[in-house]
Write an enzyme that holds these catalytic residues in place. Sequence first.
Site, PDB file in Angstrom:
ATOM      1  N   CYS A  17       0.766  -1.289  -0.002  1.00 50.12           N
ATOM      2  CA  CYS A  17       0.112   0.019  -0.020  1.00 50.12           C
ATOM      3  C   CYS A  17       0.983   1.370  -0.110  1.00 50.12           C
ATOM      4  O   CYS A  17       1.623   1.547  -1.050  1.00 50.12           O
ATOM      5  CB  CYS A  17      -1.070  -0.029   1.149  1.00 50.12           C
ATOM      6  SG  CYS A  17      -2.446   1.198   0.746  1.00 50.12           S
ATOM      7  N   HIS A  76      -3.751  -5.333   0.809  1.00 52.37           N
ATOM      8  CA  HIS A  76      -3.113  -5.963   2.036  1.00 52.37           C
ATOM      9  C   HIS A  76      -3.252  -7.334   2.063  1.00 52.37           C
ATOM     10  O   HIS A  76      -4.242  -8.013   2.241  1.00 52.37           O
ATOM     11  CB  HIS A  76      -3.878  -5.366   3.044  1.00 52.37           C
ATOM     12  CG  HIS A  76      -3.749  -3.902   3.327  1.00 52.37           C
ATOM     13  ND1 HIS A  76      -2.622  -3.322   4.334  1.00 52.37           N
ATOM     14  CD2 HIS A  76      -4.138  -2.964   3.047  1.00 52.37           C
ATOM     15  CE1 HIS A  76      -2.415  -2.182   4.275  1.00 52.37           C
ATOM     16  NE2 HIS A  76      -3.566  -1.654   3.453  1.00 52.37           N
ATOM     17  N   GLU A  80      -1.985  -9.282   4.603  1.00 56.18           N
ATOM     18  CA  GLU A  80      -1.834 -10.000   5.798  1.00 56.18           C
ATOM     19  C   GLU A  80      -3.244  -9.946   6.325  1.00 56.18           C
ATOM     20  O   GLU A  80      -3.540 -10.513   7.279  1.00 56.18           O
ATOM     21  CB  GLU A  80      -1.035  -8.740   6.641  1.00 56.18           C
ATOM     22  CG  GLU A  80      -1.844  -7.482   6.902  1.00 56.18           C
ATOM     23  CD  GLU A  80      -1.354  -6.471   5.810  1.00 56.18           C
ATOM     24  OE1 GLU A  80      -1.468  -5.262   6.072  1.00 56.18           O
ATOM     25  OE2 GLU A  80      -0.791  -6.902   4.686  1.00 56.18           O
ATOM     26  N   GLY A  85      -0.540 -14.230  37.768  1.00 56.93           N
ATOM     27  CA  GLY A  85      -1.501 -15.573  37.434  1.00 56.93           C
ATOM     28  C   GLY A  85      -2.041 -15.616  36.029  1.00 56.93           C
ATOM     29  O   GLY A  85      -2.716 -16.505  35.480  1.00 56.93           O
ATOM     30  N   GLY A  86      -1.471 -14.482  35.168  1.00 52.60           N
ATOM     31  CA  GLY A  86      -1.919 -14.370  33.852  1.00 52.60           C
ATOM     32  C   GLY A  86      -0.794 -15.175  32.886  1.00 52.60           C
ATOM     33  O   GLY A  86       0.257 -15.861  33.195  1.00 52.60           O
ATOM     34  N   ASP A 124       1.418 -14.178  30.454  1.00 58.33           N
ATOM     35  CA  ASP A 124       2.710 -13.911  30.095  1.00 58.33           C
ATOM     36  C   ASP A 124       3.644 -14.073  31.380  1.00 58.33           C
ATOM     37  O   ASP A 124       4.916 -14.649  31.205  1.00 58.33           O
ATOM     38  CB  ASP A 124       2.720 -12.084  29.876  1.00 58.33           C
ATOM     39  CG  ASP A 124       1.628 -12.099  28.619  1.00 58.33           C
ATOM     40  OD1 ASP A 124       1.493 -12.975  27.692  1.00 58.33           O
ATOM     41  OD2 ASP A 124       1.221 -10.900  28.536  1.00 58.33           O
ATOM     42  N   SER A 125       3.398 -13.658  32.567  1.00 54.91           N
ATOM     43  CA  SER A 125       3.898 -13.615  33.590  1.00 54.91           C
ATOM     44  C   SER A 125       4.254 -15.212  34.140  1.00 54.91           C
ATOM     45  O   SER A 125       5.563 -15.437  34.457  1.00 54.91           O
ATOM     46  CB  SER A 125       3.555 -12.972  35.020  1.00 54.91           C
ATOM     47  OG  SER A 125       2.525 -13.519  35.466  1.00 54.91           O
TER      48      SER A 125
END
Length: 508
Positions: free
Chosen positions: A78, A166, A168, A221-222, A224-225
């Site tokens: 684009c 696009h 993607e 508790g999520g 990622d961590s």
Amino acid sequence: MDKILILDFGSQYTQLIARRVRELNVYCEIHPYNYSIGSFDGVKGVILSGSPYSVRDREAPVPDLSAIRGKFPVLGICYGAQYIALESGGEVLPSKHREYGRANLDFIDRDNPLFQNITKGTQVWMSHGDTITDLPDGFQITASTKDVQVGGYQLTNEPTYGIQFHPEVYHTTEGMELLRNFVITICGCSPSWTPDSFIASTVSGLTAQLGNDRVVLGLSGGVDSTVAGVLLHRAIGDNLKCIFVDNGLLRKNEFEQVLESYKGLGLQVQGVRAENLFYKALDGLTDPEKKRKAIGKTFIEVFEKEAKKIKDVKWLAQGTIYPDVIESISVNGPSSTIKSHHNVGGLPDLMNLKVIEPLKLLFKDEVRRVGRALRIPDKILGRHPFPGPGLGIRILGSITPEKVRLIQDADDIFISALKDHGLYDQVWQAATILLPIRSVGVMGDERTYENTVVLRAVTSTDGMTADWVHLPYDFLSRVSNDIINKVQGINRVVYDISSKPPATIEWE
């Protein structure tokens, strides 16, 4: 390691380009369009993103491509395609009609390597207000639609390609095939970016970097961590110390449940109950930003006190992921500053700690893939995202222990019902919001004047955009009845049917 560089001109789709490349098991990095490239080690190709700007705007991004063009394969998407054409002496003018939405490629150069195995008539997604009206010498058209003659092009004397659509986005039905042609065939990248390869290289790197140093990590508790904690534990074992703080704004029974879930992962976790300190800090506050700052400041105080009990700590680990990094370096992008709740701001300087971020190269879906490879239980990996300030931003207005009790009880009914009815995994994030509104109701023969809660459930990939979930009416009816009958103090339940944009996922 082979990699693709993506230069960001501020497109809302830039992160999506990167995620599509990584779905091909090829590593890529996003950098601002004016990024000064110090080293091309491992670089196999460069992608130029779209942009909210017109190439004809006075403030339009103007990159220096002299170190790239002719030396690496380049794909302009684009704005990127229009910039290359204009810079090379072509013409780009405003479209007679803004071209947005679905279109079909009614001409494809089947001999061009970018369009190998792409079907004539294939659907693509257009999103632009300008059109390339005149190509410079040495440019060859490779694709067209009914309304866009220069739907794609290639330079005849260098591996530089441009496309007006696009690839993607989901609506470009063969977009992944086109990206595969560029990344794998044209650039020659090896598809070696896998969860197992990431784990092996990351653990090896952490072991070398940290040695015998002690590291402290704040667990939430999520996802990622937790993944960050397990990676670090593989690298340094018991030199990792984890702290999980109960700020009084978690979901019902979450403190106990999270601590229990960590027992089987081998992590040393110190649970800290500190709800009264947070309630005191929040007393009388109604402004959302002031509440966030009070929660963050109190967390730092509690975390610092607990972390100082651990001897010889030199590093603070954080679950920063790649979108956070991108937001902090983006130039003219949709988000120019990092969100304050992603990191424990101020704590490293306060405690004279160095920061280690083992997930900073990963997108959210990649974090989950790595977590599965680490054999972290699905009940943790499948958890919905939960905001850092917790229920503090889901209670609109002032926060009191009684309001926390109300929203915890109502939220527990909603989340439990989603799980019991097999709907939890179909939802990206679900929330219950307590409004500072009371309304009249009737229960039995008595008039009530009680609180209102909002139920919110959305589908999303990374939270940048989201759509509301069309939960079954009978399910919503049952949840509403259960909340009103079982949670004393609530007599009205409503369902949020707003998408992002224009709304946000959270209310504050």
